[in-house]
Design an enzyme around this catalytic site. Structure first.
Site, PDB file in Angstrom:
ATOM      1  CG  ASP A  16     111.566  88.943 -83.861  1.00 27.15           C
ATOM      2  OD1 ASP A  16     112.358  88.097 -83.798  1.00 27.15           O
ATOM      3  OD2 ASP A  16     111.524  90.213 -83.512  1.00 27.15           O
ATOM      4  CG  HIS A  33     115.344  79.094 -85.167  1.00 26.03           C
ATOM      5  ND1 HIS A  33     114.703  80.196 -85.316  1.00 26.03           N
ATOM      6  CD2 HIS A  33     116.683  79.318 -84.987  1.00 26.03           C
ATOM      7  CE1 HIS A  33     115.519  81.263 -85.234  1.00 26.03           C
ATOM      8  NE2 HIS A  33     116.823  80.631 -84.993  1.00 26.03           N
ATOM      9  CG  LEU A 127      96.573  79.076 -96.372  1.00 26.12           C
ATOM     10  CD1 LEU A 127      95.908  80.465 -96.157  1.00 26.12           C
ATOM     11  CD2 LEU A 127      96.811  78.340 -95.021  1.00 26.12           C
TER      12      LEU A 127
END
Ligand code: FPP
Length: 248
Positions: A16, A33, A127
């Site tokens: 956020d 963004h 991962l």
């Protein structure tokens, strides 16, 4: 008992603060963004470096579809560009990329790229990177309940067989341990309909740092805090300590 070297096996993150980061610089939100996308790279590299095997990022919530059309469009273009430019490198780094959430509203070009990325088989990934896209925690629970109800209707499941394990196995991320640590950047202290089911015993960590400003020092601070926590899972401190001694 805290474990100074304990590493989360699964990290879940709400990224956020992109919009505010851009606003601080008098730039359009999309610039935030884009900077946020660079921070995704930072956290992926960090997990690889520290040996954290699972990372789940809240990239786009089911509610984010209600943002202004131009912002949704810009995010879609950014997702597509990231999928086009990052998947090869992620695969080279032994990162298995996959997605949770309702992707039916995503443009076909993105859905095709998502499917292609998920189809890449890595025998032992370093991962597992899950992007929650079009995801909502309540919808996840509702859809698991619906699937179990369908099995009851089909006669392959009895209502009394519906328990926490059955529901958990039917939800997203059923193949991963629940997140040990949840991080939210950007100063808000809430879960925002992220992994509602999975976060039941997750340690929560919040920071005012805006997502695009994420760096290794922030992540080190989160992990240090996590390592110092006593996780009791509803037990007493004494019970947890006894169990830890027995496991030695
Ligand atoms: C929240 O910041 C962020 C989002 C809604 C989108 C997350 C997207 C990225 C981090 C970039 C791309 C990532 C991937 C994985 C392709 P906000 O816009 O709510 O910030 P604000 O609260 O400051 O307005």
């Amino acid at each position: 008992m805290s474990h100074p070297t304990a590493l989360p096996r699964h990290l879940a993150v709400i990224m956020d603060g992109n919009g505010r980061w851009a606003k601080q610089r008098h730039r359009p939100r999309v610039i935030g963004h884009r900077a946020g996308a660079r921070a995704v790279r930072t956290i992926v590299e960090y997990c690889l470096k520290r040996g954290i095997p699972a990372l789940t990022l809240f990239a786009f919530s089911s509610e984010n579809w209600n943002r202004p059309e131009d912002e949704v469009g810009a995010l879609m273009r950014l997702f597509l560009r990231m999928l086009e430019s990052e998947v090869e490198e992620l695969t080279r780094q032994q990162v298995h990329l996959r997605f949770i959430g309702d992707r039916s509203r995503f443009p076909e070009a993105i859905r095709a790229r998502m499917a292609a990325a998920e189809a890449i088989h890595l025998p032992s990934p370093k991962l597992t990177l899950t992007l929650a896209a079009g995801y909502g925690g309540r919808a996840d629970i509702a859809s698991a309940a619906r699937r179990l109800a369908e099995r009851v209707q089909a006669g392959t499941l009895r209502p009394e067989q519906i328990d926490e394990a059955a529901l958990g196995e039917t939800m997203s991320l059923a193949d991963l341990p629940p997140p040990d640590l949840f991080i939210r950047t950007g100063g808000e202290q809430r879960i925002s309909n992220f992994l509602l089911w999975h976060l039941a015993y997750t340690e929560l960590w919040f920071t005012d740092v805006l997502w695009p400003d994420l760096d290794d020092a922030v992540l080190e601070a989160a992990l240090a805090d996590f390592a110092g926590r006593e996780r009791r899972f509803g037990l007493t401190s004494e019970q947890v300590n006894d169990a830890a001694l027995e496991a030695r």
